[in-house]
Design a protein around this motif. Sequence first.
Motif, PDB file in Angstrom:
ATOM      1  N   TYR A  87      -0.002   8.817 -13.308  1.00  0.00           N
ATOM      2  CA  TYR A  87      -1.225   8.598 -14.068  1.00  0.00           C
ATOM      3  C   TYR A  87      -1.670   7.151 -13.890  1.00  0.00           C
ATOM      4  O   TYR A  87      -0.916   6.232 -14.198  1.00  0.00           O
ATOM      5  CB  TYR A  87      -1.008   8.936 -15.539  1.00  0.00           C
ATOM      6  CG  TYR A  87      -0.588  10.373 -15.718  1.00  0.00           C
ATOM      7  CD1 TYR A  87      -1.528  11.398 -15.639  1.00  0.00           C
ATOM      8  CD2 TYR A  87       0.739  10.710 -15.916  1.00  0.00           C
ATOM      9  CE1 TYR A  87      -1.147  12.728 -15.764  1.00  0.00           C
ATOM     10  CE2 TYR A  87       1.132  12.039 -16.050  1.00  0.00           C
ATOM     11  CZ  TYR A  87       0.180  13.034 -15.978  1.00  0.00           C
ATOM     12  OH  TYR A  87       0.566  14.349 -16.103  1.00  0.00           O
ATOM     13  N   PRO A 102      -4.731   4.424 -14.642  1.00  0.00           N
ATOM     14  CA  PRO A 102      -6.003   3.960 -15.183  1.00  0.00           C
ATOM     15  C   PRO A 102      -6.595   2.916 -14.235  1.00  0.00           C
ATOM     16  O   PRO A 102      -5.866   2.095 -13.681  1.00  0.00           O
ATOM     17  CB  PRO A 102      -5.621   3.331 -16.523  1.00  0.00           C
ATOM     18  CG  PRO A 102      -4.174   2.996 -16.409  1.00  0.00           C
ATOM     19  CD  PRO A 102      -3.589   3.860 -15.332  1.00  0.00           C
ATOM     20  N   LEU A 118      -9.518   7.611 -15.135  1.00  0.00           N
ATOM     21  CA  LEU A 118      -8.098   7.895 -15.277  1.00  0.00           C
ATOM     22  C   LEU A 118      -7.779   8.931 -14.215  1.00  0.00           C
ATOM     23  O   LEU A 118      -8.372  10.006 -14.192  1.00  0.00           O
ATOM     24  CB  LEU A 118      -7.768   8.435 -16.671  1.00  0.00           C
ATOM     25  CG  LEU A 118      -6.313   8.791 -16.914  1.00  0.00           C
ATOM     26  CD1 LEU A 118      -5.415   7.554 -16.800  1.00  0.00           C
ATOM     27  CD2 LEU A 118      -6.134   9.428 -18.285  1.00  0.00           C
ATOM     28  N   PHE A 126     -13.329   7.368 -18.000  1.00  0.00           N
ATOM     29  CA  PHE A 126     -12.470   6.590 -18.867  1.00  0.00           C
ATOM     30  C   PHE A 126     -13.177   5.287 -19.171  1.00  0.00           C
ATOM     31  O   PHE A 126     -14.203   4.975 -18.578  1.00  0.00           O
ATOM     32  CB  PHE A 126     -11.133   6.349 -18.116  1.00  0.00           C
ATOM     33  CG  PHE A 126      -9.994   5.887 -18.950  1.00  0.00           C
ATOM     34  CD1 PHE A 126      -9.556   6.616 -20.032  1.00  0.00           C
ATOM     35  CD2 PHE A 126      -9.321   4.721 -18.635  1.00  0.00           C
ATOM     36  CE1 PHE A 126      -8.489   6.199 -20.784  1.00  0.00           C
ATOM     37  CE2 PHE A 126      -8.251   4.287 -19.379  1.00  0.00           C
ATOM     38  CZ  PHE A 126      -7.828   5.035 -20.465  1.00  0.00           C
ATOM     39  N   VAL A 136      -3.019   6.786 -23.830  1.00  0.00           N
ATOM     40  CA  VAL A 136      -3.843   5.794 -23.167  1.00  0.00           C
ATOM     41  C   VAL A 136      -4.633   5.023 -24.221  1.00  0.00           C
ATOM     42  O   VAL A 136      -4.966   5.543 -25.279  1.00  0.00           O
ATOM     43  CB  VAL A 136      -4.806   6.424 -22.137  1.00  0.00           C
ATOM     44  CG1 VAL A 136      -4.049   7.099 -21.026  1.00  0.00           C
ATOM     45  CG2 VAL A 136      -5.747   7.405 -22.808  1.00  0.00           C
TER      46      VAL A 136
END
Length: 149
Positions: A97, A99, A105, A121, A138
């Motif tokens: 994952y 960001p 994301l 995101f 997150v």
Amino acid sequence: MRNPRRPGRLPEVFSYWDGDDTDSSIVVDDQGYLYVGIELQRFLPVRSRWARFIKLDPRKNKPGQNPLVWSVPRHQEGQRRALRCLATVAIYKDMVYVPTHPGSLLGIDRATGKIVWQKPFTDHAWSSVVVIDHTLVVETRAACSTPTT
């Protein structure tokens, strides 16, 4: 372990130039692979050829061996802005994952490096993501508002 040729210094066992700047922590998986998010900061002439997120095999550290397992390029299809990684990523099961600074994301397949999904995101996603009890946690800019008194 001390290096007898350089008292007080540890030996270098792996080195890889990622083409720019690594702000995030390097994440190591259960098999020893390294996951590295790369920022676009130095604006070197070669920067356009380099990826923004890579998986490395540090066991491939001999001359002639290429430790790069896979890479995610700076621009993906449909992206308006360059992929820039400043946050530390999370690994959970078969996914990584990520960001990104421009505001996505990414869910990346851990084995292939292919982007499985991409979600809108908050931009400037610099905080690390983490998986707790099977839940991806997150931080968004909306969650960071200043409390009123």
